[in-house]
Scaffold this active site. Sequence first.
Site, PDB file in Angstrom:
ATOM      1  CB  CYS A 202      -1.801  -5.570   5.997  1.00 45.68           C
ATOM      2  SG  CYS A 202      -1.566  -3.939   6.729  1.00 45.68           S
TER       3      CYS A 202
ATOM      4  CG  HIS B 188      -1.938  -8.594   9.633  1.00 45.42           C
ATOM      5  ND1 HIS B 188      -0.792  -8.128   9.029  1.00 45.42           N
ATOM      6  CD2 HIS B 188      -2.635  -7.497  10.023  1.00 45.42           C
ATOM      7  CE1 HIS B 188      -0.790  -6.801   9.046  1.00 45.42           C
ATOM      8  NE2 HIS B 188      -1.904  -6.404   9.643  1.00 45.42           N
TER       9      HIS B 188
ATOM     10  CD  GLU C 174      -1.427   0.056   3.630  1.00 46.12           C
ATOM     11  OE1 GLU C 174      -1.596   1.121   4.233  1.00 46.12           O
ATOM     12  OE2 GLU C 174      -2.080  -0.968   3.862  1.00 46.12           O
TER      13      GLU C 174
END
Length: 346
Positions: free
Chosen positions: A112, A234, A80
């Site tokens: 992400c 994550h 990103e």
Amino acid sequence: MVGIVGYGVYIPLYRIKVEEIAKVWGDDPETIIRGLIVEEKSVPAPDEDTVTISVEAARQALKRGQINPERIGAIYVGSESHPYAVKPTATIVAEAIGATPQLTAADLEFACKAGTAGMQACLGLVKSGVIDYGLAIGADTAQGAPGDALEYTASAGGAAYIIGRKDLIAKIESTYSFTTDTPDFYRREGMPYPRHGGRFTGEPAYFKHVISAAKKIMEKEDLKASDFNYAVFHQPNGKFYLKAAKKLGFKMEQVKPGLLTPMIGNTYSGATPIGLAATLDIAKPGDRILAVSYGSGAGSDAFIITVEDGIEEKRELAPKVREMIKKKVYVDYSLYAKFKEKLKMA
């Protein structure tokens, strides 16, 4: 049989401690550290961006993969923080590593989880026989507005994975994705910093997607937490990572190898791929790994991976993640602000 042929990681040398950021904004560092389970984060140098991080990670993956880069048929770079709004990062990476022009290349964006989306795309192309090898990269130089909570975690780093059929170090047994329209985190075109939904970031965003993807893939393959040697999730911060692991029934020894946020912060698109790489650095042949990414917007990609015999030799061909983390130089807030271009001319 399709899986990982090689993997590589790059983490910038510079670090800034939570205490240094808290000192500037008048926050209590101990409260921040306990609340986020983050002690320091990586900081990109002035000449480092998603391109340079991706190139370095790709070169390390090629060292482990031991393949000619001209055999790579697809390159996807998920991020990103691509340096160009109009010009792909992937083509620069292809040129830098010596890949042939006869390939498909594209930049991916899904907050992400863009790196793991690239892994899925390469997996499909290899499995269908369209290409021999695919290169998927997740890398970011994440942004957090001055004084925002993100400034304590948003960091830099990336990981690259070569996906193929031969000489595997790990087999990708299964993948599953869970996706909804949950705008907990976003940045409009032209805006320098992202905005986040605050209380929506945990639920219904992160936990709903990570836990749903993990549960669904385990149900699909008739597995439970105890059937895995390791799990990686994550990690926007250490607190969310450990809470998700606990909700899914994983023990600390299963998830600790992949927990890197306390030492390098949240590398965004690199977070799950780097955590997976740290786990592959120590895993043994036959070990089973669950890896689940998360991207705001929102979605999660889950993978079940089984380590193959080839890992014993190949992982020694490039620097390991924790070796890279140990090499660091601390900066103060003024240098950090300069490196991250937070200082704007009036």
